[in-house]
Design an enzyme around this catalytic site. Structure first.
Site, PDB file in Angstrom:
ATOM      1  N   ASN A   1     -19.564 -29.907 -54.305  1.00  0.00           N
ATOM      2  CA  ASN A   1     -18.361 -30.850 -53.371  1.00  0.00           C
ATOM      3  C   ASN A   1     -18.917 -32.152 -53.254  1.00  0.00           C
ATOM      4  OD1 ASN A   1     -17.842 -27.962 -53.154  1.00  0.00           O
ATOM      5  ND2 ASN A   1     -18.027 -27.930 -50.898  1.00  0.00           N
ATOM      6  N   GLY A   2     -17.466 -33.192 -53.380  1.00  0.00           N
ATOM      7  CA  GLY A   2     -17.942 -34.616 -53.055  1.00  0.00           C
ATOM      8  C   GLY A   2     -17.740 -34.542 -54.390  1.00  0.00           C
TER       9      GLY A   2
ATOM     10  N   LYS B   1      -6.728 -27.639 -47.107  1.00  0.00           N
ATOM     11  CA  LYS B   1      -6.733 -28.111 -45.633  1.00  0.00           C
ATOM     12  C   LYS B   1      -7.871 -28.856 -44.943  1.00  0.00           C
ATOM     13  CE  LYS B   1      -6.185 -25.777 -41.796  1.00  0.00           C
ATOM     14  NZ  LYS B   1      -5.073 -26.665 -41.069  1.00  0.00           N
TER      15      LYS B   1
ATOM     16  N   TRP C   1     -11.046 -28.331 -56.241  1.00  0.00           N
ATOM     17  CA  TRP C   1     -10.058 -29.023 -55.859  1.00  0.00           C
ATOM     18  C   TRP C   1     -10.418 -29.706 -56.862  1.00  0.00           C
ATOM     19  CZ3 TRP C   1      -8.207 -33.562 -53.323  1.00  0.00           C
ATOM     20  CH2 TRP C   1      -7.045 -33.768 -53.714  1.00  0.00           C
TER      21      TRP C   1
ATOM     22  N   HIS D   1      18.877 -49.611 -40.329  1.00  0.00           N
ATOM     23  CA  HIS D   1      18.450 -50.693 -41.122  1.00  0.00           C
ATOM     24  C   HIS D   1      17.563 -50.216 -41.809  1.00  0.00           C
ATOM     25  CE1 HIS D   1      18.315 -53.146 -37.273  1.00  0.00           C
ATOM     26  NE2 HIS D   1      17.960 -52.398 -36.627  1.00  0.00           N
TER      27      HIS D   1
ATOM     28  N   CYS E   1     -12.861 -28.473 -52.427  1.00  0.00           N
ATOM     29  CA  CYS E   1     -14.067 -27.361 -53.157  1.00  0.00           C
ATOM     30  C   CYS E   1     -14.795 -26.883 -51.927  1.00  0.00           C
ATOM     31  CB  CYS E   1     -14.850 -28.322 -53.590  1.00  0.00           C
ATOM     32  SG  CYS E   1     -13.825 -29.161 -54.571  1.00  0.00           S
TER      33      CYS E   1
ATOM     34  N   GLU F   1       5.491 -30.271 -46.590  1.00  0.00           N
ATOM     35  CA  GLU F   1       4.261 -29.955 -46.601  1.00  0.00           C
ATOM     36  C   GLU F   1       4.285 -27.675 -47.228  1.00  0.00           C
ATOM     37  OE1 GLU F   1       0.119 -30.624 -44.378  1.00  0.00           O
ATOM     38  OE2 GLU F   1       1.654 -30.180 -43.274  1.00  0.00           O
TER      39      GLU F   1
ATOM     40  N   GLU G   1       6.030 -35.254 -37.073  1.00  0.00           N
ATOM     41  CA  GLU G   1       5.108 -33.886 -38.180  1.00  0.00           C
ATOM     42  C   GLU G   1       6.225 -33.006 -38.365  1.00  0.00           C
ATOM     43  OE1 GLU G   1       2.405 -33.572 -37.793  1.00  0.00           O
ATOM     44  OE2 GLU G   1       2.057 -30.974 -37.578  1.00  0.00           O
TER      45      GLU G   1
ATOM     46  N   LYS H   1       5.730 -30.676 -42.067  1.00  0.00           N
ATOM     47  CA  LYS H   1       5.591 -29.970 -41.946  1.00  0.00           C
ATOM     48  C   LYS H   1       6.686 -29.401 -42.812  1.00  0.00           C
ATOM     49  CE  LYS H   1       2.974 -29.009 -40.573  1.00  0.00           C
ATOM     50  NZ  LYS H   1       1.948 -30.033 -39.797  1.00  0.00           N
TER      51      LYS H   1
ATOM     52  N   ARG I   1      -8.437 -23.433 -47.786  1.00  0.00           N
ATOM     53  CA  ARG I   1      -8.842 -25.204 -48.084  1.00  0.00           C
ATOM     54  C   ARG I   1      -7.567 -25.727 -49.460  1.00  0.00           C
ATOM     55  NH1 ARG I   1     -13.403 -25.518 -44.989  1.00  0.00           N
ATOM     56  NH2 ARG I   1     -13.334 -27.692 -45.411  1.00  0.00           N
TER      57      ARG I   1
HETATM   58  C1  G6P Z   1      -5.484 -33.170 -44.427  1.00  0.00           C
HETATM   59  C2  G6P Z   1      -3.953 -31.568 -44.395  1.00  0.00           C
HETATM   60  C3  G6P Z   1      -3.502 -31.974 -42.611  1.00  0.00           C
HETATM   61  C4  G6P Z   1      -4.431 -32.388 -41.974  1.00  0.00           C
HETATM   62  C5  G6P Z   1      -4.964 -33.838 -42.432  1.00  0.00           C
HETATM   63  C6  G6P Z   1      -6.458 -34.007 -41.386  1.00  0.00           C
HETATM   64  O1  G6P Z   1      -4.701 -32.703 -45.520  1.00  0.00           O
HETATM   65  O2  G6P Z   1      -3.894 -30.588 -45.489  1.00  0.00           O
HETATM   66  O3  G6P Z   1      -2.693 -30.938 -42.858  1.00  0.00           O
HETATM   67  O4  G6P Z   1      -3.735 -33.116 -40.559  1.00  0.00           O
HETATM   68  O5  G6P Z   1      -5.819 -33.337 -43.479  1.00  0.00           O
HETATM   69  O6  G6P Z   1      -7.195 -32.777 -40.845  1.00  0.00           O
HETATM   70  P1  G6P Z   1      -8.303 -33.178 -39.602  1.00  0.00           P
HETATM   71  O7  G6P Z   1      -8.545 -31.742 -40.292  1.00  0.00           O
HETATM   72  O8  G6P Z   1      -8.603 -34.056 -39.942  1.00  0.00           O
HETATM   73  O9  G6P Z   1      -6.937 -32.855 -38.405  1.00  0.00           O
END
Ligand code: G6P
Length: 607
Positions: free
Chosen positions: A99-100, A602, A73, A503, A2, A487, A480, A484, A27
């Protein structure tokens, strides 16, 4: 997650709010709304879906000089028009954006309904509008304060009262609220990026504080009515850093700007004379650093994966036991907190709720926490005992790229500094300083492979599933890389340590399931090649990701993503660049919404 934007000033509020909402889009959100204060009442528009759907409902113009906007959101209730913010009190006098999460929402709603209240949404936020309206007081801030005394949970919120023109009241508990101070105008936002084009002078609210904001003045008070005096601070990034600069996507821009971004991370921190690094913000003396016995990284998502790489670096250079753990898991398993463990919270945004909560858990038990963050002035940066800023610039695309690299670069510096204090000779320190200094050039070389990686992505983008494997240092790269791909392309992607292949995951290898094998040029190369052979024996396609010059890799793998040779400490960061590009090109070829992938935010500011 949000987003909040509110304005009070001399200019027309509507275009400022719409532009602010655009800046908050990255975001992640699924509905949006705006309320304007005009002639003693509110005009409100809300729409599920993208901002364009809200814009279609907005008037071409409005003379209102005060208003607020929100991107939601969904948490409580689906993404519908009626659940979008702003929400109103039954008499229409109070409007709120929030927000929250209100944790006692069910009990509060039940009590209000028992008294005859009718709600227009399924949200917890609407309850707040009812509560504020039920507490008439001398000031709107007092009404909000009285309402919030009944509330448990987290909030960053803005309230307006139709009978108080030009006045906004904000409150914060666990969700960021920033006041932007302009020339005869004020802003309130949850993310400074939303107001940077107007002002760089900001005041951060702390938890338990409320602010009254009007065009020319603001005042801050605590929940127990003590006044707080806090001058604005000047943010250091420019609004230009937020533009797409001609790139199709922020993600590609952020991948491509890594050489300069990482040069900023390293800037002034490598000491060629003593073969070490200096991280001034750690707030720990050399003696305190030497007394550390363990290091534990805490983070979420990519920050957690980055921490695995950081732990490897610390173990290798400083010979300290080190580990990385998802921040939420850590805080809920009643962890043992030790005096001689250094806890390091890792977060691009500095606002991730679970990471913040883990920090509070450690600190409440007397532990020491450092932060590695990108956003200056963020909640995590302000709560930790010391730390390191990445300085990679604003990251807008939801998928983290340059911030992940920035985290790894910070870990290299930290591992070098800790290592030099404990285990590393000056000569080896010199060698490491030289190697780390080469990072920007190496990343530039890795980026040069982009056209070839696009061709490879074009050969595999029909696959519905992919594996990523790597051993030891290469394992977080695999994690990672898979993160990516899933996502932004929505292709199912899973990472395993290469040693774990037989395994379990080997059962799923078939001609339609590509495996990306991360093969750094190290002593384990032959062992990793055995894993590659096992995949080939099951007719699984293999994409090798390597910085080794070994010719046989090219004959064994179906395709090779080449990475420039470099010092082993740098392998994870440099090799990861190829996987960023692979995910990016795959997602583009599949026509995905690269910068704002479905369901993701985000920065996740709720639990
Ligand atoms: C969200 C984002 C990720 C990110 C994670 C942690 O899930 O989509 O891309 O790695 O938050 O975010 P931060 O701002 O704490 O690195």
């Amino acid at each position: 997650m949000c987003g909040i934007i509110a304005y009070s000033g001399q200019r027309k509020a509507l275009p400022i709010l719409v532009a602010g909402l655009r800046r908050l889009e990255y975001r992640g959100y699924d509905s949006a709304g705006i309320a304007l204060h005009r002639r003693g009442r509110f005009a409100t528009w809300r729409a599920a879906g993208k901002l364009s759907q809200l814009e279609a409902r907005l008037p071409a113009q409005s003379g209102a000089k005060c208003g607020m906007g929100h991107t939601r959101w969904a948490t409580h209730g689906e993404a519908t028009d009626s659940n979008a913010h702003p929400h109103h009190s039954p008499d229409g006098r109070i409007a709120i954006i929030h927000n929250g999460i209100i944790e006692n929402a069910t009990a509060l709603r039940g009590a209000l309904q028992a008294d005859g209240a009718v709600f227009n949404s399924e949200t917890d936020s609407e309850i707040l509008a009812h509560l504020v309206a039920m507490h008439p007081a001398d000031s709107l801030r007092d009404s909000v304060r009285l309402a919030l005394r009944q509330v448990q949970g987290t909030y960053g919120l803005v309230v307006m009262d139709a009978s108080r023109p030009g006045e906004l009241v904000a409150a914060r508990n666990g969700s960021p609220v920033i006041i932007g101070v302009g020339e005869r105008e004020m802003f309130i936002t949850s993310d400074a990026n939303a107001i940077l084009t107007h002002t760089r002078e900001v005041v951060h609210l702390e938890d338990g504080e409320l602010a009254t904001v009007q065009a020319r003045i603001f005042s801050i008070a605590t929940m127990d009515e003590s006044m707080i005096s806090r001058p604005p601070v000047t943010l250091d990034h420019s609004p230009e850093a937020l533009s797409r600069d001609g790139y199709d996507h922020y993600m590609l821009k952020e991948i491509e700007e890594q050489p300069e971004a990482i040069a900023r991370t390293l800037g002034g921190r490598l000491d060629r004379q003593f073969g070490t690094a200096h991280l001034g913000g750690l707030n720990l003396s050399a003696r305190e650093l030497r007394d550390i016995r363990r290091v534990r990284f805490l983070g979420c998502g990519s920050a957690y994966y980055a921490g695995i790489s950081g732990a490897n670096m610390i173990e290798s250079l400083a010979r300290l036991p080190a580990a990385s753990e998802p921040a939420a898991e850590f805080r809920y398993r009643n962890p043992v907190i030790e005096n001689d463990t250094l806890y390091i919270a890792v977060s691009q945004s500095g606002e991730t709720f679970d990471t913040l909560a883990a920090i509070r858990e450690v600190r409440s038990r007397g532990g020491r926490v450092l932060g590695i963050c990108n956003v200056v002035g963020s909640s995590i940066a302000r709560e930790v005992d010391g730390g390191v800023f990445m300085h990679v610039g604003p990251e807008i695309s939801v998928a983290s790229t340059k911030a992940f690299s920035g985290m790894l670069a910070c870990f290299m510096l930290l591992a070098l500094q800790l290592g030099r204090i404990r285990d590393i000779s000056p000569q080896r320190g010199d060698e490491l300083v030289e190697a780390i200094g080469e990072l920007p050039g190496l990343i530039r070389n890795a980026l040069g492979e982009s056209p070839r990686i696009r061709e490879i992505a074009a050969r595999y983008h029909g696959a519905s599933s992919a594996f990523y494997i790597g051993r030891t240092d290469a394992y977080p790269v695999a994690l990672e890389g898979a993160q990516k791909l899933k996502e932004i392309s929505y292709v199912h992607a899973e990472a395993y340590p290469a040693s774990e292949l037989k395994h379990g995951p080997l059962a799923l290898i078939d001609p339609d399931t590509p495996t990306l094998v991360v093969l750094p040029d190290n002593d384990l190369l032959d062992k990793s090649l055995s894993s590659l052979q096992e995949i080939r024996a099951r007719r699984g396609p293999v994409i090798a990701v390597t910085n080794s010059g070994r010719e046989d890799i090219h004959s064994l793998a179906d395709d090779v993503i080449c990475s420039p040779p470099c010092h082993p400490l740098l392998h994870p960061l440099v090799m990861n660049v190829g996987l960023q590009l692979f995910a990016y090109h795959t997602a583009v070829l599949m026509g995905r919404d690269v910068d704002q992938p479905r369901n993701l935010a985000k920065s996740v500011t709720v639990e």
